[in-house]
Design a protein around this motif. Structure first.
Motif, mmCIF file in Angstrom:
data_model
loop_
_atom_site.group_PDB
_atom_site.id
_atom_site.type_symbol
_atom_site.label_atom_id
_atom_site.label_comp_id
_atom_site.label_asym_id
_atom_site.label_seq_id
_atom_site.Cartn_x
_atom_site.Cartn_y
_atom_site.Cartn_z
ATOM 1 N N LYS A 80 28.672 34.711 38.017
ATOM 2 C CA LYS A 80 30.058 35.387 38.795
ATOM 3 C C LYS A 80 30.576 36.389 38.100
ATOM 4 C CE LYS A 80 30.866 30.419 40.228
ATOM 5 N NZ LYS A 80 32.081 29.361 40.250
ATOM 6 N N ARG A 81 29.629 36.919 37.310
ATOM 7 C CA ARG A 81 30.746 38.317 36.472
ATOM 8 C C ARG A 81 30.960 39.444 38.098
ATOM 9 N NH1 ARG A 81 26.370 39.370 31.878
ATOM 10 N NH2 ARG A 81 27.435 37.403 30.974
ATOM 11 N N ARG A 131 35.933 32.240 33.946
ATOM 12 C CA ARG A 131 34.681 31.950 35.616
ATOM 13 C C ARG A 131 34.276 33.249 35.148
ATOM 14 N NH1 ARG A 131 38.292 31.627 38.566
ATOM 15 N NH2 ARG A 131 39.945 30.727 37.909
ATOM 16 N N GLN A 132 35.040 34.492 35.291
ATOM 17 C CA GLN A 132 34.024 35.714 35.166
ATOM 18 C C GLN A 132 32.850 36.194 33.894
ATOM 19 O OE1 GLN A 132 35.609 37.025 38.599
ATOM 20 N NE2 GLN A 132 37.177 35.629 37.526
ATOM 21 N N ILE A 148 35.788 40.056 41.005
ATOM 22 C CA ILE A 148 37.416 39.508 40.947
ATOM 23 C C ILE A 148 37.740 39.849 41.549
ATOM 24 C CG2 ILE A 148 39.160 41.008 39.862
ATOM 25 C CD1 ILE A 148 37.570 43.200 38.674
ATOM 26 N N LYS A 154 38.631 44.819 35.362
ATOM 27 C CA LYS A 154 37.225 45.373 34.673
ATOM 28 C C LYS A 154 37.434 46.059 33.413
ATOM 29 C CE LYS A 154 34.619 49.942 35.100
ATOM 30 N NZ LYS A 154 34.630 51.064 35.909
ATOM 31 N N LEU A 201 37.779 41.535 31.148
ATOM 32 C CA LEU A 201 35.816 41.317 31.049
ATOM 33 C C LEU A 201 35.054 41.982 30.212
ATOM 34 C CD1 LEU A 201 35.726 41.037 35.449
ATOM 35 C CD2 LEU A 201 37.049 39.133 33.256
ATOM 36 N N TRP A 209 40.360 31.965 34.329
ATOM 37 C CA TRP A 209 39.323 33.451 35.565
ATOM 38 C C TRP A 209 39.090 33.888 34.447
ATOM 39 C CZ3 TRP A 209 40.769 38.428 34.447
ATOM 40 C CH2 TRP A 209 39.719 39.168 35.429
ATOM 41 N N SER A 210 38.834 34.065 32.927
ATOM 42 C CA SER A 210 38.162 35.369 32.171
ATOM 43 C C SER A 210 36.700 34.307 32.224
ATOM 44 C CB SER A 210 39.225 35.262 30.612
ATOM 45 O OG SER A 210 40.064 35.912 31.263
#
Length: 328
Positions: free
Chosen positions: A258-259, A252-253, A262, A278, A281, A249-250
């Motif tokens: 995609k940053r 992908r962010q 959430i 928040k 990340l 998940w991290s």
């Protein structure tokens, strides 16, 4: 001012430490140099193999690692319980895998009789070796010196390969530990040299994913054993599936397109650790640069400062902001 390593590593504070070594001038001495066209990728295999070999000798477990083109990250767990259980002969056998040992230790291994004075001297020497086999500085010395000699021999040159001393950060609690593990595992993705964790070569996360497919965990890494409980086995205090989900998940962010997107379902480990998505990340991008020697909640950092008679520590405000529990 550079501080003695002994003041930066304290088992009373934590057994977990994040260590970083960088090549001289941050040159690409372990990967592909775009300017010269030379390929040193095989040196990353040297580092990975040497790291695991040393972990099998020292009373230190590798919790996470990433071997990059110009630097390495290793999160180490100091296992004093195991080191204290070693017999004299075990210590000698381990030490002599790295160094020649002494005339007394060699005679002892051959089964030759030693008198009382010689036995006393041998006990003094093996006590020193026991301490060194649980010492992060000796681990990093055996790792970095070996790689530097190999690289210099290959290049037919002399001089530094690494930038002076390695950097170390004490990880004081679960929040700091989880953030640092994910930060290390996501290094190749942040650097743009891998698209997914399973494609991230020379990392602990790739090892964990490959063995997780068959329902196992890597024998060469400190296992993930779940949350704190009675009779808890040695290992990282997180569930394997939760941690892999969190890293995925991290990652992908962190992707530029995609940053900040959430998802609604936050991984369970974030809720348990009390870290906002928040802030999580942000830590995944800036963990190394935001913190120096002590990393954890503000309360944990203050406690260690009191134990070590320190009046001030760098990064306390960031520890309060990013790693202290968020109100429910």
């Amino acid at each position: 001012m550079t501080l003695p390593r002994s003041t930066q590593i304290s088992l009373d504070a934590t057994p977990y430490y994040h260590c970083v070594s960088r090549c001289v001038r941050r040159a690409f001495l372990c990967g592909r140099d775009a300017k010269s066209g030379k390929d040193y990728e095989h040196r990353r295999r040297w580092i990975e193999a040497r790291m695991h070999k040393l972990a099998s000798i020292f009373a230190l477990d590798i919790a996470a690692y990433a071997v990059m083109s110009n630097h390495t990250h290793i999160v180490l767990y100091i296992d004093t319980y195991t080191a204290n259980s070693w017999s004299t002969i075990e210590i000698i056998e381990r030490w002599q895998q790295l160094f020649k040992g002494s005339a007394l230790s060699q005679r002892y291994l051959r089964g030759e009789a030693l008198d009382a004075v010689e036995l006393e001297k041998l006990q003094e020497v093996t006590s020193l070796w026991r301490e060194r086999l649980v010492d992060i500085s000796w681990f990093m010395r055996c790792l970095n010196e070996s790689i530097a000699r190999q690289a210099n021999a290959e290049d037919n040159c002399t001089g530094r390969f690494w930038e002076g001393r390695f950097k170390s950060q004490a990880l004081l609690d679960e929040r700091a530990l989880a953030a640092c593990l994910a930060y290390v595992d996501l290094n190749p993705i942040r650097a743009g040299i891998a698209k997914t964790p399973e494609e991230s070569n020379y990392t602990s996360i790739q090892q964990r994913i490959h063995t997780a497919i068959s329902g196992q965990q890597p024998k060469s890494l400190l296992p993930l054993v779940g949350g704190e409980r009675r009779d808890m086995p040695k290992g990282l205090p997180f569930q394997l599936d939760h941690y892999l989900e969190l890293v995925d998940w991290s990652g992908r962010q962190l992707h530029p397109k995609k940053r900040g997107a959430i998802p609604e379902n936050i991984p369970p480990i974030l809720n348990r650790l009390g870290i906002s998505p928040k802030h999580w990340l942000y830590l995944n991008r800036n963990f190394e640069s935001r913190f120096k020697r002590l990393v954890g909640s503000a309360e944990a950092v203050r406690q260690v400062c009191a134990q070590q008679n320190k009046r001030w520590v760098h990064g306390l405000r960031d520890c309060q902001r990013f790693l202290s529990p968020t109100p429910c």
